[in-house]
Design an enzyme around this catalytic site. Structure first.
Site, PDB file in Angstrom:
ATOM      1  N   HIS A  58      28.247  50.916  34.742  1.00  0.00           N
ATOM      2  CA  HIS A  58      29.248  50.024  35.348  1.00  0.00           C
ATOM      3  C   HIS A  58      29.268  50.240  36.872  1.00  0.00           C
ATOM      4  O   HIS A  58      29.181  49.287  37.645  1.00  0.00           O
ATOM      5  CB  HIS A  58      30.608  50.333  34.722  1.00  0.00           C
ATOM      6  CG  HIS A  58      31.790  49.680  35.373  1.00  0.00           C
ATOM      7  ND1 HIS A  58      32.540  48.713  34.746  1.00  0.00           N
ATOM      8  CD2 HIS A  58      32.361  49.857  36.598  1.00  0.00           C
ATOM      9  CE1 HIS A  58      33.521  48.334  35.552  1.00  0.00           C
ATOM     10  NE2 HIS A  58      33.431  49.012  36.689  1.00  0.00           N
ATOM     11  N   GLU A  59      29.340  51.516  37.279  1.00  0.00           N
ATOM     12  CA  GLU A  59      29.361  51.834  38.719  1.00  0.00           C
ATOM     13  C   GLU A  59      28.042  51.455  39.377  1.00  0.00           C
ATOM     14  O   GLU A  59      28.015  51.027  40.531  1.00  0.00           O
ATOM     15  CB  GLU A  59      29.633  53.332  38.935  1.00  0.00           C
ATOM     16  CG  GLU A  59      30.930  53.842  38.330  1.00  0.00           C
ATOM     17  CD  GLU A  59      32.144  53.056  38.739  1.00  0.00           C
ATOM     18  OE1 GLU A  59      32.128  52.449  39.828  1.00  0.00           O
ATOM     19  OE2 GLU A  59      33.118  53.017  37.956  1.00  0.00           O
ATOM     20  N   ASP A 165      38.912  46.338  39.434  1.00  0.00           N
ATOM     21  CA  ASP A 165      37.965  45.269  39.766  1.00  0.00           C
ATOM     22  C   ASP A 165      38.624  43.893  39.731  1.00  0.00           C
ATOM     23  O   ASP A 165      38.363  43.046  40.590  1.00  0.00           O
ATOM     24  CB  ASP A 165      36.792  45.300  38.780  1.00  0.00           C
ATOM     25  CG  ASP A 165      35.991  46.586  38.909  1.00  0.00           C
ATOM     26  OD1 ASP A 165      35.963  47.151  40.014  1.00  0.00           O
ATOM     27  OD2 ASP A 165      35.419  47.023  37.895  1.00  0.00           O
TER      28      ASP A 165
HETATM   29 ZN   LIG Z   1      34.507  48.712  38.425  1.00  0.00          ZN
END
Ligand SMILES: [Zn+2]
Length: 379
Positions: A58-59, A165
């Site tokens: 994800h990062e 996010d």
């Molecule tokens: Zn994120």
């Protein structure tokens, strides 16, 4: 970050794990060992490691898109409560921020889709309804659990609460309509309302981890607001206005003790080392203290100074200076008017400028802003 060690390097980006990360692996092991013994403990630990591999990806999604838009990725750090992509600089356009923010959850959506397919092909999907502590350690349990975890990661991160996010997506969208300053304060306010609601829910339902995370979201939103306010204030002020005009300069053959004496008797903390009117190096307070601690007080300044002096034009804004300091990891920059050296600006000067400039008359308005450097942590 201190107490962290490298576990992988993907596409030139270090993935570091914080020492406290072991806690979450232990929690995973503990949770599964109750019903399933030693085998369960191993399974639980493996599940946590797999979960955090998904978090790292994800990062990495954020990081790769950010790098595509010219930001520097310092590291990906895995903590027990989640991952952080340490980015230096800030997206130039709202659209870039939007795409960087979406890239993280998009990775989890892609992983969930892949896991859905694999589970479907293997005929595991019917087990989804009875998935719980009762299901024993098995490939089916693991694959279904990871499917659920990736869906949860995508959904949770898209909650429109800055700095999550979803909050960044919201801010970027609002930025296109009303500009970054108002967009940030609106997104931060919405983020804090959601954080308070999440906190209340977490307390009532006994989810302590969620309570902690909502606290972090609340503080993160304040930080985003402060950073944006600093950017607005500093963006209007040229570097030529903030450098130290009465600075004491050192000569290469001065001693560290001389610099220490200056620090003791003036407000100045960083010194240009000058030779024939040109700065050839910089000696900071940190350098002086380190040298003193090593008993090198009588050493020549020339042997200890930093030889790389980052130059900025006097017409560049302090916001740009802050960005440059962060990108080059330097505590001081040298201000030039064309080829003529004017003086130094340090972190302390930036903080001073921020403190004083926020009290100037409208359109700038007051409030505490604590951090000028545009160093963002994307979760
Ligand atoms: Zn994120």
């Amino acid at each position: 970050m201190k107490w962290s060690f490298k576990v992988a390097r993907i596409a030139g980006i270090d993935v570091n794990v914080h020492a406290t990360f072991g806690l979450i692996v232990a929690v995973g092991a503990l949770e599964w060992s109750g019903r399933h013994g030693a085998q369960g403990a191993l399974f639980g630990a493996a599940l946590m490691l797999a979960l955090f591999a998904c978090v790292a990806l994800h990062e990495l999604g954020h990081s790769l898109v950010a790098r595509r838009f010219g930001l520097t990725v310092r590291e990906i750090l895995l903590l027990p409560i989640g991952g952080v992509a340490m980015l230096v600089g800030r997206p130039e356009r709202p659209l870039h921020e939007l795409l960087i923010a979406l890239a993280g959850p998009a990775v989890n959506v892609a992983l969930a889709a892949a896991l859905l397919l694999v589970n479907g092909v293997l005929g595991f999907l019917p087990g989804l309804t009875e998935l719980g502590a009762a299901s024993g350690p098995s490939l089916q349990t693991a694959l279904l659990w990871l499917l659920g975890a990736n869906m949860a990661l995508a959904v949770f991160n898209m909650i429109p609460a800055l700095p999550l996010d979803g909050g960044r997506v919201l801010r970027a969208g609002l930025s296109m309509a009303v500009g970054p300053a108002r967009a940030t304060s609106a997104a931060a306010a919405i983020g804090q309302v959601i954080a308070v609601a999440l906190f209340a829910f977490a307390l009532i339902s006994g989810h302590l981890v969620l309570a902690f995370i909502s606290l972090l979201v609340f503080l993160g939103a304040s930080q985003e607001r402060a950073t944006e306010r600093a950017r607005t204030i500093l963006g209007d002020v040229p570097a030529g206005r903030a450098y130290n005009r009465r600075a004491i300069a050192l000569s290469p053959c001065d001693r560290v003790n001389d610099a220490a004496e200056h620090i003791l008797t003036t407000y100045q903390t960083d010194f240009a080392v000058m030779l024939e009117g040109e700065p050839i190096g910089v000696l900071t307070r940190a350098d002086v203290i380190r040298a003193l601690a090593e008993g090198a007080g009588s050493a020549y300044v020339a042997g200890l100074m930093r030889r790389e002096v980052v130059r900025v034009g006097a017409d560049r804004s302090l916001d740009e200076v802050a960005r440059l300091m962060s990108e080059k990891s330097t505590p001081v920059v040298a201000v030039y008017d064309g080829e003529r050296y004017l003086g130094l600006i340090s972190h302390e000067d930036m903080a001073e400028a921020l403190t004083l400039l926020q009290f100037l008359p409208a359109p700038r308005q007051g409030g505490a802003a604590s951090q000028a450097a545009p160093r963002a942590q994307w979760t």
